[in-house]
Structures are given as C-alpha cells and as structure tokens.
Scaffold this motif. Structure first.
Motif, short mmCIF file in Angstrom:
data_model
loop_
_atom_site.label_atom_id
_atom_site.label_comp_id
_atom_site.label_asym_id
_atom_site.label_seq_id
_atom_site.Cartn_x
_atom_site.Cartn_y
_atom_site.Cartn_z
N GLY A 99 6.14 0.93 -9.42
CA GLY A 99 7.60 1.23 -8.33
C GLY A 99 7.44 -0.18 -7.86
O GLY A 99 8.45 -0.46 -7.60
N TYR A 100 6.31 -1.23 -7.04
CA TYR A 100 5.79 -2.28 -6.59
C TYR A 100 7.03 -3.30 -7.59
O TYR A 100 7.88 -3.74 -6.97
CB TYR A 100 4.68 -2.92 -7.03
CG TYR A 100 4.37 -3.77 -5.57
CD1 TYR A 100 3.68 -3.02 -4.96
CD2 TYR A 100 5.06 -4.47 -5.66
CE1 TYR A 100 3.31 -3.51 -3.45
CE2 TYR A 100 5.04 -5.54 -4.39
CZ TYR A 100 4.03 -5.34 -3.18
OH TYR A 100 3.16 -5.94 -2.48
N HIS A 124 9.11 -0.66 3.20
CA HIS A 124 7.33 -0.66 2.74
C HIS A 124 7.12 -2.18 1.68
O HIS A 124 8.47 -2.34 1.82
CB HIS A 124 7.61 -0.02 1.07
CG HIS A 124 6.34 -0.21 0.69
ND1 HIS A 124 6.20 0.02 -0.39
CD2 HIS A 124 5.02 0.94 1.03
CE1 HIS A 124 4.94 0.08 -1.35
NE2 HIS A 124 4.38 0.61 -0.48
N GLU A 166 14.39 3.12 2.63
CA GLU A 166 13.72 4.17 1.93
C GLU A 166 14.25 5.56 2.74
O GLU A 166 14.51 5.48 3.92
CB GLU A 166 12.12 4.26 2.24
CG GLU A 166 11.05 2.87 1.91
CD GLU A 166 9.96 3.12 2.76
OE1 GLU A 166 9.48 4.01 2.54
OE2 GLU A 166 9.83 2.15 3.02
N ASP A 195 14.67 3.22 -1.79
CA ASP A 195 13.08 3.53 -1.90
C ASP A 195 13.41 5.43 -2.08
O ASP A 195 12.84 5.00 -0.70
CB ASP A 195 12.21 2.57 -1.84
CG ASP A 195 11.10 3.27 -1.93
OD1 ASP A 195 10.45 3.80 -2.79
OD2 ASP A 195 10.08 1.89 -2.47
N HIS A 198 9.14 8.46 -2.38
CA HIS A 198 8.21 10.32 -1.68
C HIS A 198 9.36 10.68 -1.15
O HIS A 198 9.41 11.96 -1.05
CB HIS A 198 7.31 9.43 -0.08
CG HIS A 198 6.60 8.43 -0.27
ND1 HIS A 198 5.47 8.53 -0.76
CD2 HIS A 198 6.73 7.20 -0.39
CE1 HIS A 198 4.24 7.46 -0.15
NE2 HIS A 198 5.82 6.03 -0.10
N THR A 227 8.69 5.84 -8.29
CA THR A 227 7.60 5.23 -8.61
C THR A 227 7.63 6.90 -9.44
O THR A 227 7.87 8.29 -9.56
CB THR A 227 6.44 5.24 -7.85
OG1 THR A 227 5.57 5.27 -8.54
CG2 THR A 227 6.82 6.18 -6.98
N LYS A 230 3.90 9.49 -7.80
CA LYS A 230 3.48 10.35 -7.19
C LYS A 230 3.57 11.89 -7.28
O LYS A 230 2.90 12.27 -7.39
CB LYS A 230 4.17 9.55 -5.19
CG LYS A 230 4.28 8.52 -5.39
CD LYS A 230 4.82 7.89 -3.67
CE LYS A 230 3.91 6.41 -3.31
NZ LYS A 230 3.21 6.06 -3.52
C1 LIG Z 1 8.30 3.27 -0.71
C2 LIG Z 1 6.88 3.21 -1.87
N1 LIG Z 1 7.66 2.24 -2.71
C3 LIG Z 1 7.00 1.97 -3.59
C4 LIG Z 1 5.38 1.80 -3.95
C5 LIG Z 1 5.19 1.12 -4.78
O1 LIG Z 1 5.00 1.89 -6.28
P1 LIG Z 1 4.05 2.21 -7.02
O2 LIG Z 1 2.54 2.42 -6.52
O3 LIG Z 1 4.44 2.40 -8.35
O4 LIG Z 1 3.62 1.11 -8.02
C6 LIG Z 1 5.43 2.75 -3.39
C7 LIG Z 1 4.00 2.96 -3.07
O5 LIG Z 1 3.24 2.92 -4.11
C8 LIG Z 1 5.24 3.24 -1.52
O6 LIG Z 1 4.87 3.93 -0.64
#
Ligand SMILES: Cc1ncc(COP(=O)(O)O)c(C=O)c1O
Length: 375
Positions: A99-100, A124, A166, A195, A198, A227, A230
């Motif tokens: 997700g990052y 985030h 988000e 995003d 969650h 992502t 979760k």
């Molecule tokens: C709002 C949000 N965006 C992106 C991410 C990043 O996702 P990933 O863990 O898949 O890199 C996270 C946390 O992990 C998150 O809480």
C-alpha cells in the motif's frame, strides 16, 4: 574522540526520556485477544485464504521473480485485479507490492512541480511521503474541513491540483466526507486521491469502501489506493482508477516499475480473501457490531469502521496501559507522537469479525478498568 554514532545515541536517549521509544516485540500466538492488529475480518488463518496462498506458491513459486514489466506479472495478479474491479466497480485495478508503494506511485505520477496538492492534515505517512517525492507545492488542509480544502484549491495558480484524503483515518478511525470531496474536486477540476486502507472489507457495499458507497468508483477524477494487508489478510497494495490512469502508472510510476511484482502467496491469499468476503458479507456487519461494543466499553463514540481511538494523558500512561492490558490478556495499540496526527497519545483499538462473544466480554471488562474516565 567522537563517534559518528554519537548523534544517534543522543537522539535515542532523548526519545527514551520522552517515553517515545518504540521496540520490536515478536508477537506470539499466545492466549491473548488482539485488539491492535488490522486483520479486521479475522482471515489470516482462514482455511480458504491459507489454501489460496499455498496454491499460488505451488503454481507460481515463492517469488514473482522480476518486476511486473519484465516477467513478474502472473495470472494471479490479473485475477486479483479483476476481483478488485468486481468488488468496487472501479474502471481498472493495478496491484503493487505494498500500500505504501501504491501511495508513492499515485502521488509521484499524478502530481509534479507544477501541481498543487491539498492534503488532509491527518493523512498517512505514505501519502505524505508521496506528496514530498512528487515535488508538488503541498498545502495542508485542516482535518475533514471541506471549506478549507475549497479555499486552498481556489488559491492554485497552475492548471492541475490533487486533493488527498483517507476514507477511514488510520489512527483516529473517523470517516472523511467522501461524497462531498468527490463533488468538490469535480467542480474544481481537481483529482481526488482516497486511501481506503482501513475501509476495504469493512465499509461500503459488500466491503467495497466509501468511494463505491458514494457512487464514485468510475468517476474519472477519483483514484483509490488501498492495501491487501489489513482486511484481506495478505500483503500488497492496489490502485483503483480509470484505465488511462492505470496505463499512466504502469509506464511512469517508479515504485511500480523498479520493484519486484507482488509475491504469489500474498496475491493468492488476497484473492481468496476477496472470495470469502463476497460469500460472507456478514463479516463486515460483525466488525461493526463488535466495534460498537468495544467503543461503549471505552466510553468513546462507535467508530465508522473498525478503528477507535482512546485519548490518554501522555505517552508514559499509554505505554503503561498497553502493558497492563497485556498482563490481563489483551493486546491494544499504543500510538504516540510522531504516529498520531494531532501530537496526542492514544490507545488504538481495533474490532475484528472473529472475536467470540466470550472474547468480547473479556475485552470489555479489561477496557472498562483500563481507560481513563472524565471526572
Ligand atoms: C492509511 C494507510 N495507507 C497505507 C498504508 C500502507 O500499506 P502497506 O502496509 O500495504 O504498505 C497503511 C498502513 O499500513 C495505512 O494505514
């Protein structure tokens, strides 16, 4: 003689004094109720999800072997993208390794030095880093303040603007006014990046998220990131957008192009988790019911999704409360600066679909004793 590590040691002791040191502790499969993790649907050990991961490893091996543009695009990636489109109704999906990486990819390719980015102040870290890497001029909007977003957008000098939010905020757990943001950005001729990390699996029709709930999954100016780590109990990230945006990312997003494709096990697990979610829509409803009970025990409002946040007097009290909870069989999250958007210290508590009524009773009793009450 000074050491090049002196400044690092000094920073560590300053952190310690402020009660802000973070430590890595291996999580054991102990008899503990987890209210800290993000496996909201409780699917990490679900037999179908585990079987999905195993089958993908047996078919494709343990790694994708290369960037997706070289030889690392596998049928399981295509199937996963099709399943994400089926769930959300988006025009197209692109699977990435996290997700990052999804957030870095979207922001660095939709915004550049001539773009104005208006980002919610609770966004985030991965969204913030994407904004920074894009070299855009960034204006930070007050949290969930539509008027402020409109005001900042009106000040733009160049032709392009991107608004960043988000749908369910990761630390405080509150929801963004997604439908209003969709309308506001459309009117202003701006893109909207939402995003849904969650929100996926927890809110919206069949767990499709708040952009789908707002009827905006095919809106050309809206891009969703999320992502697989979760609710989908795996690892990886997804971008949901118009086919042209997907094509643009495939051709220009450095965190996609110069990164190995998502590992088969994660893709297979996420695909299977989407199947479980489709066949068991009651899982999302169970998250909400459990969240409502936990919120009541903590004396906070029932959250929009699975995440709730309990304000604490300070970082030391937060860490103490987490340790007390652990000694009573409960795992809760400690969020302290710089992980909290407003500089406060909080317990972060997450509801999960697989908590039994007995687990919930126990959790509520412990939380009732743990959480500070206003006099
Ligand atoms: C709002 C949000 N965006 C992106 C991410 C990043 O996702 P990933 O863990 O898949 O890199 C996270 C946390 O992990 C998150 O809480």
């Amino acid at each position: 003689m000074t050491s090049p590590l002196d400044w690092i040691r000094e920073a560590a002791s300053t952190r310690d004094e402020a009660g802000l040191t973070r430590r890595l502790v291996a999580t054991k499969a102990a008899d503990i109720i987890d209210l800290a993790g993000n496996d909201y649907l409780g699917l990490r050990h679900h037999p179908a999800v585990v079987a999905g991961a195993v089958a993908a490893v047996e078919t494709y091996g343990t790694g994708a072997g290369a960037s997706r543009l070289v030889t690392g695009t596998l049928d399981v990636h295509d199937e996963l993208e099709a399943a994400m489109v089926a769930l959300t109704g988006a025009g197209a999906a692109l699977v990435l390794s996290s997700g990052y990486a999804a957030n870095l990819s979207v922001l660095t390719t939709l915004a550049d030095a001539g773009t104005l980015v208006v980002s919610d102040e609770h966004a985030h870290a991965s969204l913030i880093d994407g904004c920074r890497l894009s070299r855009a001029a960034v204006s930070v909007a007050r949290h969930n303040d539509l008027e402020h977003v409109a005001e900042l957008l009106a000040r733009r000098e160049g032709p392009r603007a991107v608004v960043v939010a988000e749908s369910i905020y990761s630390v405080l757990g509150d929801a963004a006014p997604v439908a209003d943001l969709v309308a506001l950005t459309e009117e202003a001729g701006a893109m909207l990046v939402v995003d849904e990390a969650h929100a996926l699996g927890v809110v919206g029709p069949g767990g499709a998220g708040l952009v789908t709930a707002a009827g905006a999954s095919t809106a050309e100016h809206v891009v969703v990131t999320t992502t697989l780590s979760k609710s989908l109990a795996a690892q990886g990230g997804v971008v949901l957008a118009a086919p042209e945006v997907r094509e643009h990312l495939v051709n220009t997003a450095r965190p996609f192009i110069y990164d190995t494709g998502l590992a088969p096990a994660a893709a297979g697990a996420a695909l299977a988790a989407l199947g479980v979610l489709r066949d068991h829509p009651e899982l999302s409803a169970r998250v909400h019911a459990n969240a409502t009970r936990l919120a009541e025990a903590c004396g906070v409002e029932a959250p929009a999704g699975a995440v709730m946040s309990v304000p604490m007097p300070g970082p030391h009290e937060t860490v103490e409360a987490v340790e007390r909870a652990r000694s009573m069989g409960l795992r809760v999250g400690a969020f302290r600066p710089p992980s909290t958007p407003d500089g406060s210290s909080r317990l972060r508590i997450t509801a999960h679909a697989d908590h039994s009524p007995h687990d919930l009773d126990r959790a509520c009793t412990v939380l009732g004793a743990l959480v500070p009450r206003a006099e």
